[in-house]
Design a protein around this motif. Structure first.
Motif: not given
Length: 275
Positions: A13-15, A76-82, A94-101, A204-205
């Motif tokens: 996803i990060a890539r 930033e939500a997406f990196g090498s780790d969950d 704490i607000v989390s947007l468009l990451h948990l899916q 397609n993640p």
């Protein structure tokens, strides 16, 4: 304890996000506007707040509640780790947007977020879920069957709103609320929709995704199947987008609590006897 299956590849996803031609994204902006409306209804001061989102640097670092302005630590939500790299310390929002899916261990992830909140702290989550992109899923299934004679996983599974409240309780959060915002969005064609998904990093993640690029024949067949199933008379296509919202608080003595069973002073039977 057994580890949950790794459905998603956060590194991929990060890539995907890194190689986009543009970072314009309608869905991200739509969800942030909804967040502003929701926080605006809270008469509450938040002194230490975190916003987790993709392309978080494009989002404002301040937002208003009903009682004032909140400064957001953007992560930033997406990196090498969950799990995102949160600042040290505890927070009251704490607000989390468009990451948990696209998180592999959702209960564990929510529990880790809860652990970073102070007592009476608020967790707000927005994720793509429900029946989102169901039309595209069906179009790909039809195209795969016609072109390859089989089917491949191309659209990620979605969390349903009916399951979301239980996830909050499992994470140890009080006063859980789960609801869904349903949108019908229109695009010029299926290729425009696929471009939007790429802008979200959602091309397609899945860990178990097909390793070969989708062929031009498959994409053309998918677009045609989509047009036939969900096309309008003007040539545009309809897309179902459901944003599942979760809200829960870290338990605190000041919060409302349900009455103990049997503590009511007037029975329902007595009320029904009165005319």
């Amino acid at each position: 304890m057994s580890q949950p299956p790794r459905l998603f590849d956060p590194g991929q996803i990060a890539r995907n996000l890194a190689r986009r031609k543009t970072r314009d994204n309608f869905v991200r902006d739509l969800v942030f506007d909804d967040l502003a409306d929701r926080l605006g209804a809270h008469m509450r001061d938040f002194t230490d707040a975190v916003l987790i989102a993709p392309d978080v640097d494009l989002l404002p670092d301040r937002i208003a509640t009903g009682s004032g302005i909140v400064t957001l630590h953007r992560v930033e939500a997406f990196g090498s780790d969950d799990f995102p790299a949160l600042p040290h310390g505890e927070f009251d929002l704490i607000v989390s947007l468009l990451h948990l899916q696209a998180v592999n261990d959702v209960p564990g992830h929510l529990a880790r977020l809860r652990a970073r909140l102070r007592p009476d702290g608020l967790l707000l989550v927005a994720m793509i879920g429900g029946d989102s992109f169901s039309e595209l899923r069906e179009a790909f299934l039809a195209a795969d069957s016609a072109v390859t004679g089989g089917a491949s996983a191309r659209i990620a599974p979605m969390i349903q709103v009916r399951d979301a409240g239980a996830l909050l309780q499992r994470a140890g959060l009080a006063l859980p609320v789960a609801d869904v915002e349903t949108h019908t969005v229109r695009y010029a064609n299926a290729f425009a929709l696929m471009g939007e998904l790429k802008a979200l990093g959602a091309a397609n993640p899945l860990t178990d995704r097909p390793r070969n690029f989708a062929t031009r024949t498959l994409l053309t067949q998918s677009a045609a199947a989509y047009q036939e199933a969900a096309g309008d008379s003007d040539g545009r296509i309809r897309v179902t987008l459901e944003i599942v919202w979760l809200a829960g608080w870290v338990p605190h003595e000041s919060q409302q609590k349900p009455l103990r069973p049997g503590s009511a002073k007037v029975s329902l039977g007595d009320l029904l006897k009165k005319d």
